[in-house]
Design an enzyme around this catalytic site. Structure first.
Site, PDB file in Angstrom:
ATOM      1  N   LYS A 128      43.519 -42.857 -43.855  1.00 11.77           N
ATOM      2  CA  LYS A 128      42.657 -43.936 -44.323  1.00 11.77           C
ATOM      3  C   LYS A 128      43.055 -44.329 -45.742  1.00 11.77           C
ATOM      4  O   LYS A 128      43.319 -43.459 -46.588  1.00 11.77           O
ATOM      5  CB  LYS A 128      41.201 -43.460 -44.280  1.00 11.77           C
ATOM      6  CG  LYS A 128      40.155 -44.510 -44.644  1.00 11.77           C
ATOM      7  CD  LYS A 128      38.759 -43.888 -44.538  1.00 11.77           C
ATOM      8  CE  LYS A 128      37.645 -44.884 -44.839  1.00 11.77           C
ATOM      9  NZ  LYS A 128      36.303 -44.275 -44.702  1.00 11.77           N
ATOM     10  N   SER A 203      33.145 -46.480 -41.653  1.00 13.13           N
ATOM     11  CA  SER A 203      34.139 -47.306 -42.310  1.00 13.13           C
ATOM     12  C   SER A 203      35.581 -46.948 -41.978  1.00 13.13           C
ATOM     13  O   SER A 203      36.506 -47.698 -42.319  1.00 13.13           O
ATOM     14  CB  SER A 203      33.942 -47.211 -43.830  1.00 13.13           C
ATOM     15  OG  SER A 203      34.163 -45.884 -44.289  1.00 13.13           O
ATOM     16  N   SER A 227      31.036 -42.295 -41.325  1.00 10.04           N
ATOM     17  CA  SER A 227      32.273 -43.073 -41.359  1.00 10.04           C
ATOM     18  C   SER A 227      33.459 -42.431 -40.659  1.00 10.04           C
ATOM     19  O   SER A 227      34.452 -43.113 -40.411  1.00 10.04           O
ATOM     20  CB  SER A 227      32.651 -43.407 -42.810  1.00 10.04           C
ATOM     21  OG  SER A 227      31.788 -44.390 -43.328  1.00 10.04           O
TER      22      SER A 227
END
Length: 544
Positions: A128, A203, A227
């Site tokens: 990420k 997210s 997330s």
């Protein structure tokens, strides 16, 4: 569409025209005794469904190389990342690592010399883009930070590289990890490979969608409230939000020091355990990890037994079982999951409503209070490199702050509004903040007492109460993410099946702090009994 530094983004996805939908074959049971490399077409099929554990066995047998795997994943990024056929494209990648093939080749050479670092040696991974990488920018998905460079890797990235993992790409996220739909000013809108008209969760949706679409074998996300778990649930993956203090957050752009964790996402519980083996443990650069001392086993794979559910006590957290029409398909799948656990020998009890616990959890949100303070501390890290013009937008002129980012306006509009709300909260009156901290302590006490009073190994509930919403529509997610996030208790999500619309659903198991070995064992036994995961239909194997 935002311009993105993809490196190889201009290649023609020539394979797309020749895509053939095939059933992904089961890896051969006798692979260890087979000699010779396998054809590229077979590798192309295997990477769609094989987990990192199976790929590691193929690497050990010499049937594939790490270079083979990186090429296969890159071909899939070329084919499915941007629009193709009647699909808009998954759009999960912020930036590919141009050195991935060279790193893979070095790791292959190590293997030929007899040096194998461990089960992740040569395994391609996704990161990420709020994790620091010294060799690549770390953008948080924001145009404002598209040139942001850090002095070194985030601790978890460094540990995975040391374990032999190969970074294929950094993935999109809901900008500044501040949302659940995974849209950013730099990366645009990531889409769910199970239905590209829908969101991938967030997210960490770029990692989730990228793993589901087989752009890499395992990945890292961050979790401030769901997330890593939400994208895993929406993409038929496994993910762990570890106990607060188990794994280092050093080098992960923060939202909330008291809620943030970084965690693994993968196609199987065993793969999550392998990543945890490489990343868990004390890091002097993250004082919270002092709590992990003496609480990290030699390996998290030890408890992965098919019989782990036998004799376990599972509590159904009924407060999170939705009854509305949109929630009923998820609730039914979670009830079915609980029945499957009972069939494997677990004792299941419905936990009555917990209004005091829910009120304490709901009253202990600290993101708005902590984001500016914690992000500014991260942005001021020694060795960070950035455009001086960004730092000069707001005082002080020598470092970048959240105020600079907001003033730049280079943030997707919905996130920009959230960031504006957070300005000044960390430096303003703190009485309400301390009240929320007190409620957090009360939530921890009440949740621990609930587990002890019912003698529970885990609480079970839907990871997300509803299937993934269509892009542009709000994702009704409820607040189930907060039970773990606002208490620091660990939670594991495992695929629970599919709704009538064909969308994945996850079932979440929450345990007491540092009970990851138990949670992984329970999740593994359930996974092995049900085999719910299946690859998405819009990103089939690439066959020449």
């Amino acid at each position: 569409m935002a311009q993105r530094p993809h490196g190889r983004r201009n290649r023609v996805a020539a394979l797309v025209a020749g895509v053939v939908v095939l059933t992904t074959p089961t890896l051969p049971a006798g692979a260890a005794g087979d000699a010779g490399r396998v054809p590229a077409d077979r590798i192309a099929r295997w990477v769609v469904d094989a987990d990192a554990t199976a790929l590691g066995e193929l690497l050990a047998d010499g049937r594939v190389t790490s270079v083979d795997l990186v090429k296969a994943y890159r071909a899939r990024i070329d084919a499915y990342e941007q629009p193709y056929g009647d699909q808009p494209g998954v759009n999960a990648v912020i930036r590919e690592d141009p050195d991935a093939l060279a790193v893979a080749a070095r790791l292959d050479a190590e293997r030929r010399r007899g040096h194998v670092r461990g089960p992740l040696h040569g395994i391609p991974i996704l990161i990420k883009d709020n994790y620091d990488t010294a060799d690549l920018p770390t953008s948080n998905g924001s145009l404002a930070l598209r040139h942001w460079r850090t002095a070194d890797d985030a601790e978890q990235v460094a540990r995975l590289r040391e374990a032999g993992a190969v970074v294929v790409a950094k993935t999109n996220l809901h900008e500044f990890a501040s949302g659940v739909g995974t849209i950013s000013s730099l990366g645009g809108q990531t889409r769910n490979p199970y239905d590209q008209s829908r969101n991938p969760g967030g997210s960490s949706g770029g990692t989730g969608a990228g793993l589901a679409a087989a752009f890499g074998a395992v990945g890292l996300g961050s979790d401030t409230c769901g997330s890593v778990r939400s994208p895993a649930a929406h993409n038929s993956l496994v993910a762990l939000r570890p106990s607060q203090g188990l794994s280092s957050r050093d080098g992960i752009a923060p939202i909330s020091d008291t809620q943030d964790v970084g965690g693994p996402m993968a196609k199987s519980v065993r793969d999550v355990a392998l990543v945890l083996d490489a990343t868990a443990g004390y890091d002097p650069d993250d004082p919270s990890t002092r709590a992990s001392l003496g609480r990290v086993p030699r390996t998290y794979t030890t408890g992965l037994r098919d019989t782990a559910l036998t004799g376990a006590r599972i509590g159904v957290f009924t407060d999170y079982l939705g009854t509305s029409a949109p929630e009923q398909p998820t609730t039914a799948l979670v009830r079915s999951a609980v029945a499957d656990m009972a069939a494997r020998g677990a004792t299941v009890v419905d936990v009555p409503s917990q209004p005091a616990l829910l009120a304490a959890v709901e009253g202990s949100w600290l993101i708005n209070d902590e984001h500016e303070r914690d992000l500014n501390r991260y942005l001021a890290a020694p060795g960070s490199r950035f455009p001086r013009s960004l730092a000069r937008l707001e005082p002080p002129a020598d470092v970048v702050t959240l105020a600079d980012i907001v003033t730049s306006g280079q943030v997707t509009p919905t996130v920009l509004e959230r960031l504006r709300i957070r300005l000044g909260r960390s430096t303003g009156p703190q009485d309400e903040y301390h009240q929320r901290l007190a409620l957090r302590a009360e939530a921890q006490r009440l949740l621990g007492a609930l587990m002890a009073d019912h003698d529970l190994d885990a609480l079970v509930y839907p990871t997300v109460p509803q299937q993934a919403a269509r892009v542009g529509e709000p994702q009704p997610g409820g607040r189930s993410c907060a039970l773990a996030a606002n208490t620091g208790f660990p939670a594991l999500t495992v695929p629970a099946g599919f709704t009538p619309d064909g969308m994945p659903v996850g079932v979440e198991l929450l345990g007491t702090p540092f009970s990851e070995p138990t949670l992984l064992g329970l999740g593994h036994a359930y996974e092995r009994a049900t085999h719910h995961r299946r690859p998405p239909p819009t990103t089939p194997p690439l066959v020449h």
